[in-house]
Design a protein around this motif. Structure first.
Motif, mmCIF file in Angstrom:
data_model
loop_
_atom_site.group_PDB
_atom_site.id
_atom_site.type_symbol
_atom_site.label_atom_id
_atom_site.label_comp_id
_atom_site.label_asym_id
_atom_site.label_seq_id
_atom_site.Cartn_x
_atom_site.Cartn_y
_atom_site.Cartn_z
ATOM 1 N N ARG A 267 0.726 -1.218 -0.037
ATOM 2 C CA ARG A 267 0.032 -0.140 0.029
ATOM 3 C C ARG A 267 0.426 0.874 -0.154
ATOM 4 N NH1 ARG A 267 -3.122 -1.878 5.230
ATOM 5 N NH2 ARG A 267 -1.217 -1.784 6.092
ATOM 6 N N HIS A 268 2.038 1.164 0.894
ATOM 7 C CA HIS A 268 2.766 2.297 0.865
ATOM 8 C C HIS A 268 3.053 2.802 -0.622
ATOM 9 C CE1 HIS A 268 3.621 1.398 5.324
ATOM 10 N NE2 HIS A 268 2.158 2.059 4.915
ATOM 11 N N LEU A 269 3.481 1.534 -1.845
ATOM 12 C CA LEU A 269 4.072 1.430 -2.642
ATOM 13 C C LEU A 269 2.962 2.354 -3.972
ATOM 14 C CD1 LEU A 269 6.508 0.672 -4.592
ATOM 15 C CD2 LEU A 269 4.591 -0.700 -5.875
ATOM 16 N N TRP A 270 1.648 1.728 -3.488
ATOM 17 C CA TRP A 270 1.286 2.070 -4.813
ATOM 18 C C TRP A 270 -0.310 3.440 -4.110
ATOM 19 C CZ3 TRP A 270 -2.116 -1.906 -2.797
ATOM 20 C CH2 TRP A 270 -3.480 -1.513 -2.225
ATOM 21 N N MET A 271 -0.057 4.008 -3.183
ATOM 22 C CA MET A 271 -0.802 4.626 -3.121
ATOM 23 C C MET A 271 -0.433 5.611 -2.770
ATOM 24 S SD MET A 271 -3.979 3.059 -1.086
ATOM 25 C CE MET A 271 -4.546 4.468 0.031
ATOM 26 N N ARG A 272 1.085 6.191 -3.464
ATOM 27 C CA ARG A 272 1.505 7.377 -3.151
ATOM 28 C C ARG A 272 2.459 6.999 -4.078
ATOM 29 N NH1 ARG A 272 3.114 9.467 2.629
ATOM 30 N NH2 ARG A 272 0.508 9.133 4.035
ATOM 31 N N GLN A 273 2.311 6.252 -5.010
ATOM 32 C CA GLN A 273 2.842 5.964 -6.712
ATOM 33 C C GLN A 273 4.057 6.491 -6.476
ATOM 34 O OE1 GLN A 273 0.245 7.823 -9.801
ATOM 35 N NE2 GLN A 273 -0.831 8.591 -8.136
ATOM 36 N N LYS A 274 4.755 4.704 -6.335
ATOM 37 C CA LYS A 274 6.362 5.008 -5.759
ATOM 38 C C LYS A 274 6.622 3.621 -6.899
ATOM 39 C CE LYS A 274 5.443 6.057 -1.034
ATOM 40 N NZ LYS A 274 6.390 5.730 0.520
ATOM 41 N N THR A 275 8.079 3.924 -7.646
ATOM 42 C CA THR A 275 8.758 2.915 -8.066
ATOM 43 C C THR A 275 9.797 2.233 -7.555
ATOM 44 O OG1 THR A 275 8.203 4.847 -10.025
ATOM 45 C CG2 THR A 275 9.829 2.750 -10.322
ATOM 46 N N ILE A 276 9.481 1.097 -7.962
ATOM 47 C CA ILE A 276 10.951 0.021 -7.838
ATOM 48 C C ILE A 276 11.664 -0.147 -9.082
ATOM 49 C CG2 ILE A 276 12.147 -1.946 -6.569
ATOM 50 C CD1 ILE A 276 9.094 -1.841 -5.109
ATOM 51 N N VAL A 277 12.874 -0.176 -9.172
ATOM 52 C CA VAL A 277 14.388 0.235 -10.133
ATOM 53 C C VAL A 277 15.289 -0.766 -9.439
ATOM 54 C CG1 VAL A 277 15.071 1.124 -11.905
ATOM 55 C CG2 VAL A 277 13.252 2.527 -10.957
ATOM 56 N N GLY A 278 14.648 -1.941 -10.525
ATOM 57 C CA GLY A 278 16.166 -3.015 -10.640
ATOM 58 C C GLY A 278 16.975 -2.554 -11.617
ATOM 59 N N SER A 279 18.278 -2.678 -10.944
ATOM 60 C CA SER A 279 19.866 -2.222 -11.694
ATOM 61 C C SER A 279 21.053 -2.923 -11.169
ATOM 62 C CB SER A 279 19.763 -1.041 -10.989
ATOM 63 O OG SER A 279 21.206 0.213 -12.379
ATOM 64 N N HIS A 280 21.598 -3.143 -12.616
ATOM 65 C CA HIS A 280 22.920 -4.617 -12.111
ATOM 66 C C HIS A 280 23.773 -3.601 -13.208
ATOM 67 C CE1 HIS A 280 24.609 -7.850 -11.451
ATOM 68 N NE2 HIS A 280 24.689 -8.526 -12.794
ATOM 69 N N PHE A 281 25.032 -3.183 -12.332
ATOM 70 C CA PHE A 281 26.548 -2.994 -13.112
ATOM 71 C C PHE A 281 26.169 -1.842 -14.437
ATOM 72 C CE2 PHE A 281 30.043 -2.969 -15.560
ATOM 73 C CZ PHE A 281 31.069 -2.262 -14.435
ATOM 74 N N ALA A 282 26.393 -1.721 -15.304
ATOM 75 C CA ALA A 282 26.718 -0.138 -16.439
ATOM 76 C C ALA A 282 27.248 -1.499 -17.405
ATOM 77 C CB ALA A 282 27.570 0.332 -15.574
ATOM 78 N N HIS A 283 26.398 -0.739 -18.747
ATOM 79 C CA HIS A 283 27.067 -0.630 -19.841
ATOM 80 C C HIS A 283 28.959 0.076 -20.372
ATOM 81 C CE1 HIS A 283 25.490 2.867 -21.325
ATOM 82 N NE2 HIS A 283 24.226 2.410 -21.466
ATOM 83 N N ALA A 284 29.080 -0.066 -21.203
ATOM 84 C CA ALA A 284 30.338 0.134 -21.666
ATOM 85 C C ALA A 284 29.985 1.556 -21.784
ATOM 86 C CB ALA A 284 31.125 -0.499 -22.617
ATOM 87 N N GLU A 285 29.354 2.015 -22.619
ATOM 88 C CA GLU A 285 29.412 4.223 -22.750
ATOM 89 C C GLU A 285 28.925 4.868 -21.099
ATOM 90 O OE1 GLU A 285 26.386 5.497 -22.996
ATOM 91 O OE2 GLU A 285 27.611 7.518 -23.531
ATOM 92 N N GLU A 286 28.346 4.266 -20.143
ATOM 93 C CA GLU A 286 28.067 4.519 -18.803
ATOM 94 C C GLU A 286 29.219 3.980 -17.683
ATOM 95 O OE1 GLU A 286 23.415 3.081 -18.496
ATOM 96 O OE2 GLU A 286 24.961 1.699 -17.590
ATOM 97 N N CYS A 287 30.135 2.602 -17.659
ATOM 98 C CA CYS A 287 31.322 2.541 -17.533
ATOM 99 C C CYS A 287 32.812 4.130 -18.078
ATOM 100 C CB CYS A 287 31.828 1.546 -17.888
ATOM 101 S SG CYS A 287 30.849 0.518 -17.417
ATOM 102 N N TRP A 288 32.806 4.408 -18.982
ATOM 103 C CA TRP A 288 33.099 5.035 -19.531
ATOM 104 C C TRP A 288 32.499 6.475 -19.663
ATOM 105 C CZ3 TRP A 288 37.659 5.796 -23.608
ATOM 106 C CH2 TRP A 288 38.174 4.656 -23.416
ATOM 107 N N ARG A 289 32.013 6.743 -19.134
ATOM 108 C CA ARG A 289 31.262 8.606 -18.163
ATOM 109 C C ARG A 289 31.683 8.385 -17.144
ATOM 110 N NH1 ARG A 289 25.580 8.758 -18.337
ATOM 111 N NH2 ARG A 289 24.632 7.432 -20.420
ATOM 112 N N ALA A 290 30.982 7.353 -15.941
ATOM 113 C CA ALA A 290 32.152 7.365 -15.735
ATOM 114 C C ALA A 290 33.638 7.589 -14.495
ATOM 115 C CB ALA A 290 30.868 6.269 -14.594
ATOM 116 N N ASN A 291 33.455 6.882 -15.761
ATOM 117 C CA ASN A 291 35.616 6.855 -15.485
ATOM 118 C C ASN A 291 36.034 8.045 -16.245
ATOM 119 O OD1 ASN A 291 38.073 5.235 -14.703
ATOM 120 N ND2 ASN A 291 38.861 5.005 -17.188
ATOM 121 N N GLU A 292 35.414 9.210 -16.793
ATOM 122 C CA GLU A 292 35.558 9.880 -16.992
ATOM 123 C C GLU A 292 35.834 10.952 -16.292
ATOM 124 O OE1 GLU A 292 37.110 11.359 -20.033
ATOM 125 O OE2 GLU A 292 37.621 12.524 -19.280
#
Ligand SMILES: NC(=O)c1ccc[n+]([C@@H]2O[C@H](COP(=O)([O-])OP(=O)(O)OC[C@H]3O[C@@H](n4cnc5c(N)ncnc54)[C@H](OP(=O)(O)O)[C@@H]3O)[C@@H](O)[C@H]2O)c1
Length: 295
Positions: A216-241
């Motif tokens: 109820r705490h999720l839907w009544m207040r329209q929150k979102t659960i987002v899964g995430s796993h490491f990063a792809h090469a372009e994100e890694c390059w931007r982070a490394n920069e």
């Protein structure tokens, strides 16, 4: 130096919107057998990234996994915006120190959760505007099969924890984004304290994979659960920069010689560490920066 994402390089996902959609996506050294602590390793050329010339090998090796993961979580998955509040679990840990720095970099307001005054100081050093010591909330952690009394005590603790967040952030609002990785013990609190339309972005479940929370705490207040796993090469390059140009600082706190790799794991298992740990594999000593020094 290497980032640790491997993909097939051939499929539509790899050549289109997001290589993390590749059916053959694997984390090198975690989901592949050609991993770390080896003298030689098998890597894909797209994993190679420039090393900061002035940085030692051990420091260069210390940051990619957690920095790139935190980058994808906050910037690309949770779409963190300037002025938003962020609750960062494990704010003095590997992921947490990078999450705090990235949040500050874009003008968001990170509050770090820690378990000791030393860790609070560390989190502040890496950008947290405020800290909360989770030990001040002994009833906060979820445990399976809780009694009604225990559940009520946990909810009361979560309410107090939410207020502590506002005090630490210096605002009257809760977190717009919760940076999650402890999992079972903290997840119900993360969902509860997030603001309306808030995002709970999660990449791990160190304390347990079976997550139990009041939906109820999720839907009544329209929150979102987002899964995430490491990063792809372009994100890694931007982070490394961001490391190469000095915006983000690696947070290595200890280096272990090869023979003491078990001690590194033991320190990590017992949560005695802060920031990132590095282990020497072929290198005879610390402080080396070029290939000619180690060959
Ligand atoms: N999916 C991915 O791509 C990905 C990438 C990197 C890491 N991970 C995973 O993410 C997790 C964290 O990684 P890390 O490198 O940040 O580890 P870390 O450096 O060990 O930090 C974890 C932090 O969690 C906090 N913590 C420990 N027990 C807790 C509990 N019961 N409740 C709340 N907080 C607790 C500790 O801080 P305090 O004791 O100070 O609260 C600790 O500093 C691990 O499981 C790791 O495998 C996943």
């Amino acid at each position: 130096m290497l980032h640790c994402n491997q993909t097939c390089g051939e499929c539509p996902s790899c050549n289109g919107y997001d290589p993390m959609g590749c059916e053959n996506q694997r984390i090198w050294g975690y989901e592949t057998p050609y991993g770390s602590f080896a003298q030689f390793t098998l890597a894909q050329s797209q994993q190679l990234m420039p090393k900061a010339p002035a940085m030692t090998w051990e420091e260069s090796a210390s940051y990619a996994l957690d920095l790139c993961t935190a980058y994808r979580m906050l910037i690309d998955r949770a779409k963190l915006r300037p002025g938003e509040n962020v609750l960062v679990w494990g704010g003095a840990g590997g992921l947490g120190t990078f999450a705090c720095q990235l949040a500050r970099m874009i003008g968001a307001i990170p509050v770090a959760v820690v378990s000791s005054p030393d860790k609070a100081e560390m989190a502040r050093k890496f950008g947290a505007v405020g800290t909360i010591n989770r030990k001040d909330f002994p009833n906060l952690a979820y445990t399976p099969n809780e009694t009604p009394e225990r559940k009520k005590a946990r909810l009361d603790a979560a309410k107090a924890f939410g207020k502590a967040f506002m005090t630490a952030a210096g605002t009257s609002r809760g977190p717009d984004v919760v940076f999650e990785h402890p999992g079972q013990e903290t997840f119900p609190t993360s969902v509860f304290v997030a603001n309306r339309l808030g995002r709970i972005v999660i990449c791990a479940a160190t304390t347990g994979f079976d997550l139990n929370f009041d939906v109820r705490h999720l839907w009544m207040r329209q929150k979102t659960i987002v899964g995430s796993h490491f990063a792809h090469a372009e994100e890694c390059w931007r982070a490394n920069e961001l490391v190469l140009n000095g915006t983000i600082k690696p947070c290595m706190t200890a280096v272990y010689p090869y023979a003491e790799i078990p001690r590194a794991h033991d320190d990590m298992m017992h949560n005695r560490h802060m920031g990132k740990l590095s282990c020497l594999v072929s290198a005879a000593r610390t402080g080396q920066k070029t290939l000619s020094e180690i060959v």
